[in-house]
Design an enzyme around this catalytic site. Structure first.
Site, PDB file in Angstrom:
ATOM      1  N   LYS A 115      11.095  -3.377 -13.120  1.00 60.08           N
ATOM      2  CA  LYS A 115      11.477  -2.270 -12.240  1.00 60.08           C
ATOM      3  C   LYS A 115      13.008  -2.138 -12.193  1.00 60.08           C
ATOM      4  CE  LYS A 115      10.259  -1.052  -7.654  1.00 60.08           C
ATOM      5  NZ  LYS A 115       9.633  -1.608  -6.433  1.00 60.08           N
ATOM      6  N   LYS A 199      -8.125   1.234  -6.566  1.00 66.46           N
ATOM      7  CA  LYS A 199      -8.478  -0.068  -6.008  1.00 66.46           C
ATOM      8  C   LYS A 199      -8.012  -0.111  -4.554  1.00 66.46           C
ATOM      9  CE  LYS A 199      -6.559  -4.692  -6.429  1.00 66.46           C
ATOM     10  NZ  LYS A 199      -7.483  -5.736  -6.163  1.00 66.46           N
ATOM     11  N   LYS A 202      -3.643  -2.556   0.474  1.00 62.30           N
ATOM     12  CA  LYS A 202      -2.745  -2.178   1.562  1.00 62.30           C
ATOM     13  C   LYS A 202      -1.533  -1.417   1.008  1.00 62.30           C
ATOM     14  CE  LYS A 202       0.020  -4.145   5.178  1.00 62.30           C
ATOM     15  NZ  LYS A 202       1.170  -5.035   4.981  1.00 62.30           N
TER      16      LYS A 202
END
Ligand code: TRP
Length: 331
Positions: A115, A199, A202
């Site tokens: 990232k 999926k 949270k």
């Protein structure tokens, strides 16, 4: 001696139905044929430096969830990771049998690096050494008690592989001291989709909580994403998030009936969502009651965890002693 099934759950937010079918249910079922060592992985939660008050609340919620969902603390050993001082010591000893390159390849660390690279930042920007060493700490959790199997979701497979690698390296250097464990990854049938079809997680904000208020639970169910077919139109049950979640909670005969109604047309998404809400509350009625009772009696939770730590340390202490001896820091 009974074979050991071990797993931990990080206290990050209230448990959802995806956690239940993916993890809690399997682990609790295994405690029938194994000695279950189950714990709240609070040390691991620190890698994201959560707000301390939030962490305290989450620790209690996850502990109460395990017990409410059926873990029997008299039959299994249930504890808080940070109540076992042998863990950080074991973690250090294992770190010295861990190739640094092995940790470079760990998914969570690699994802953070990738990232940063994508936006031309220093590769290690925002990465703390806790995140980097996460797999070693997890290896300590698994290896300290000579666990046989580790029930986890597919996302944790690599971590168990790393623990196996570390155990093998240690044993090659010091002799056969540590048991090499197996991951136990339940079938994909058990994967329940999130309210948006991805999926359930949270981090996607697509969960259905198990222990939230009725109002909040209903709100999440009403938010399940569907296409815009009218009640009269025929629908495809295989490609409908409501049906795919419904099938986990309704009796089999009712699931079949609804499947037919989908194919024929005449059943609206809103109606089925309401029915799902009722089945879900019914399914978790006892658990929800138990959860609330435990959350209102933290002293009881503390006592259960303390007793679990004592029991698990009785396994940890002699095992760590053998490791200390093997490496030469103990007689
Ligand atoms: N890493 C696991 C997770 O994020 C939690 C965990 C910590 C764990 N230690 C463990 C799981 C040991 C299995 C065994 O869910």
């Amino acid at each position: 001696m009974a074979r050991i099934s071990l797993t931990g759950i990080k206290p990050t937010g209230s448990p959802h139905i995806g956690n239940y079918f993916g993890m809690y249910k399997q682990a609790i079922a295994l405690s029938e044929s194994y000695l279950g060592l189950y714990f709240v992985a609070d040390f691991h939660a620190l890698t994201t430096t959560p707000d301390p008050k939030d962490l305290q609340r989450d620790i209690y919620e996850v502990a109460a969830a395990w017990l409410a969902l059926g873990l029997d603390p008299d039959k299994s050993i249930f504890f808080l990771q940070s109540d076992v001082p042998e863990i950080p010591e074991c973690s250090w000893i294992l770190a010295c049998s861990t190739a640094k390159g092995l940790l470079n390849r760990a998914h969570a660390y690699k994802a953070a690096i990738d990232k940063n690279l994508e936006i031309d930042r220093d590769p290690d920007y925002g990465v703390n050494a806790g995140l980097y060493n996460y797999p070693v700490l997890m290896a300590a959790d698994i290896l300290l008690y000579n666990s046989d199997i580790v029930p986890v979701g597919a996302d944790q497979r690599q971590h168990v592989e790393i623990a196996r690698d570390i155990a093998e390296t240690f044993n090659r250097t010091y002799g056969k001291i540590i048991k090499v464990p197996e991951a136990y990854i339940p079938e994909a049938v058990q994967t329940i989709p999130g309210i948006d079809g991805r999926k359930m997680s949270k981090s996607y904000n697509n969960i259905i909580p198990i222990f939230a208020s009725e109002k909040e639970t209903r709100k999440q169910i009403m938010r399940i994403v569907t296409d815009s077919k009218t009640p009269e139109e025929p629908k495809d049950p295989e490609n409908c998030n409501v049906f795919q979640i419904f099938r986990f909670f309704a009796p089999e005969a009712r699931v079949e009936e609804v499947r037919q109604q989908y194919l024929q047309g005449g059943l609206g998404y809103g109606t089925l969502k309401q029915e799902l809400f009722e089945h879900l509350l019914n399914h978790f009625a006892d658990a929800r009651q138990k959860f609330n009772a435990l959350m209102d009696d933290k002293a009881q939770l503390d006592a259960i965890l303390k007793q679990g730590a004592e029991k698990v340390r009785a396994i940890a202490i002699p095992n760590l002693k053998r490791m200390r001896k093997a490496v030469g820091i103990d007689k």
